[in-house]
Design a protein around this motif. Sequence first.
Motif, mmCIF file in Angstrom:
data_model
loop_
_atom_site.group_PDB
_atom_site.id
_atom_site.type_symbol
_atom_site.label_atom_id
_atom_site.label_comp_id
_atom_site.label_asym_id
_atom_site.label_seq_id
_atom_site.Cartn_x
_atom_site.Cartn_y
_atom_site.Cartn_z
ATOM 1 N N ASP A 66 0.797 -1.228 0.000
ATOM 2 C CA ASP A 66 0.000 0.000 0.000
ATOM 3 C C ASP A 66 0.832 1.283 0.000
ATOM 4 N N GLU A 67 2.076 1.220 0.463
ATOM 5 C CA GLU A 67 2.913 2.430 0.504
ATOM 6 C C GLU A 67 3.621 2.704 -0.822
ATOM 7 N N GLU A 68 3.407 1.859 -1.772
ATOM 8 C CA GLU A 68 4.085 1.969 -3.062
ATOM 9 C C GLU A 68 3.905 3.351 -3.699
ATOM 10 N N LYS A 69 2.692 3.868 -3.679
ATOM 11 C CA LYS A 69 2.394 5.145 -4.335
ATOM 12 C C LYS A 69 3.048 6.327 -3.636
ATOM 13 N N GLU A 70 3.293 6.205 -2.334
ATOM 14 C CA GLU A 70 3.865 7.305 -1.562
ATOM 15 C C GLU A 70 5.388 7.272 -1.527
ATOM 16 N N SER A 71 5.969 6.185 -1.983
ATOM 17 C CA SER A 71 7.421 6.014 -1.925
ATOM 18 C C SER A 71 8.118 6.810 -3.018
ATOM 19 N N ILE A 72 9.334 7.197 -2.725
ATOM 20 C CA ILE A 72 10.194 7.846 -3.711
ATOM 21 C C ILE A 72 11.268 6.837 -4.073
ATOM 22 N N GLY A 73 11.389 6.545 -5.355
ATOM 23 C CA GLY A 73 12.319 5.515 -5.790
ATOM 24 C C GLY A 73 13.331 6.034 -6.793
ATOM 25 N N TYR A 74 14.489 5.404 -6.777
ATOM 26 C CA TYR A 74 15.569 5.749 -7.692
ATOM 27 C C TYR A 74 16.088 4.487 -8.355
ATOM 28 N N LEU A 75 16.335 4.576 -9.642
ATOM 29 C CA LEU A 75 17.037 3.519 -10.339
ATOM 30 C C LEU A 75 18.532 3.809 -10.210
ATOM 31 N N ILE A 76 19.300 2.803 -9.903
ATOM 32 C CA ILE A 76 20.743 2.965 -9.705
ATOM 33 C C ILE A 76 21.459 2.411 -10.940
ATOM 34 N N TYR A 77 22.253 3.264 -11.560
ATOM 35 C CA TYR A 77 22.985 2.874 -12.758
ATOM 36 C C TYR A 77 24.481 2.953 -12.521
ATOM 37 N N GLN A 78 25.199 2.069 -13.188
ATOM 38 C CA GLN A 78 26.643 2.202 -13.322
ATOM 39 C C GLN A 78 26.877 2.326 -14.823
ATOM 40 N N ASN A 79 27.403 3.470 -15.233
ATOM 41 C CA ASN A 79 27.471 3.813 -16.651
ATOM 42 C C ASN A 79 26.045 3.742 -17.199
ATOM 43 N N ASP A 80 25.779 2.941 -18.192
ATOM 44 C CA ASP A 80 24.417 2.849 -18.735
ATOM 45 C C ASP A 80 23.705 1.580 -18.301
ATOM 46 N N GLN A 81 24.285 0.858 -17.359
ATOM 47 C CA GLN A 81 23.740 -0.429 -16.908
ATOM 48 C C GLN A 81 22.931 -0.242 -15.625
ATOM 49 N N LEU A 82 21.651 -0.639 -15.645
ATOM 50 C CA LEU A 82 20.829 -0.627 -14.438
ATOM 51 C C LEU A 82 21.345 -1.710 -13.498
ATOM 52 N N ILE A 83 21.726 -1.316 -12.279
ATOM 53 C CA ILE A 83 22.290 -2.292 -11.340
ATOM 54 C C ILE A 83 21.464 -2.437 -10.067
ATOM 55 N N GLY A 84 20.517 -1.503 -9.826
ATOM 56 C CA GLY A 84 19.743 -1.617 -8.601
ATOM 57 C C GLY A 84 18.649 -0.586 -8.469
ATOM 58 N N VAL A 85 17.981 -0.672 -7.315
ATOM 59 C CA VAL A 85 16.857 0.205 -6.992
ATOM 60 C C VAL A 85 16.962 0.595 -5.521
ATOM 61 N N PHE A 86 16.637 1.851 -5.224
ATOM 62 C CA PHE A 86 16.556 2.320 -3.836
ATOM 63 C C PHE A 86 15.271 3.117 -3.701
ATOM 64 N N SER A 87 14.514 2.873 -2.623
ATOM 65 C CA SER A 87 13.311 3.669 -2.386
ATOM 66 C C SER A 87 13.129 3.921 -0.897
ATOM 67 N N TYR A 88 12.422 5.003 -0.608
ATOM 68 C CA TYR A 88 12.190 5.399 0.779
ATOM 69 C C TYR A 88 10.869 6.142 0.886
ATOM 70 N N ILE A 89 10.469 6.349 2.146
ATOM 71 C CA ILE A 89 9.269 7.135 2.420
ATOM 72 C C ILE A 89 9.468 7.847 3.760
ATOM 73 N N PHE A 90 9.127 9.127 3.791
ATOM 74 C CA PHE A 90 9.127 9.843 5.069
ATOM 75 C C PHE A 90 7.794 9.556 5.744
ATOM 76 N N ARG A 91 7.831 8.902 6.892
ATOM 77 C CA ARG A 91 6.598 8.600 7.617
ATOM 78 C C ARG A 91 6.259 9.691 8.614
ATOM 79 N N LYS A 92 7.253 10.440 9.036
ATOM 80 C CA LYS A 92 7.110 11.639 9.862
ATOM 81 C C LYS A 92 8.151 12.620 9.342
ATOM 82 N N PRO A 93 8.039 13.907 9.686
ATOM 83 C CA PRO A 93 8.985 14.879 9.122
ATOM 84 C C PRO A 93 10.464 14.548 9.371
ATOM 85 N N ASN A 94 10.774 13.884 10.475
ATOM 86 C CA ASN A 94 12.181 13.568 10.745
ATOM 87 C C ASN A 94 12.438 12.062 10.815
#
Length: 132
Positions: free
Chosen positions: A25-53
Motif C-alpha cells: 500500500d505504501e508503493e504510491k507514496e514512496s520515492i524511488g531511484y534507479l541505480i545505474y553504473q554507466n548505462d547499466q541498471l544495477i539496482g533500486v533504492f526507495s524510501y518514504i518519510f513517515r514523519k517529518p524527521n
Amino acid sequence: KLEIELRTKIFVEEQGFAISAEFDDEEKESIGYLIYQNDQLIGVFSYIFRKPNEVFYRRLCLLKPYRRLGYGKLIFSYFENLFLSQVRPLRIYFHGEKYLKEYWVKLGYTILHDVSEGESSPPLLLVEKIIK
C-alpha cells in the motif's frame, strides 16, 4: 516498469519474498531511484518519510554482480547525507535481512528486534540509526 522488473527478479524470484509483500500500500507514496553504473541498471533504492524527521528505507536491491562491492554503503551514505542536509535530528529505519546483521551494525545502525513474518518470507530485523 524497470524498477518493478528488477525488484521482482531480486526480491520475489531470488530471495523468496511474497509478491504481495514486495508491492504494498505504501508503493504510491514512496520515492524511488534507479541505480545505474554507466548505462547499466544495477539496482533500486526507495524510501518514504513517515514523519517529518523519520525516513523508512523501503528497498535497496542490487543485482548479484554488484553486491559486496561497496555500492550499498555508498547509496546509504549518499541518502543519509542528503536527508541530514534537510532535517535534524533524523531517524532512519528499515527492515534488514538477518544475514546482513553485522553489516548494518558496521554502518552504525542498531538492531531493534525481529520482524519476520513466518516461513513465507526471509528472516528480517528492524534496524535504525538516530542522528542528532
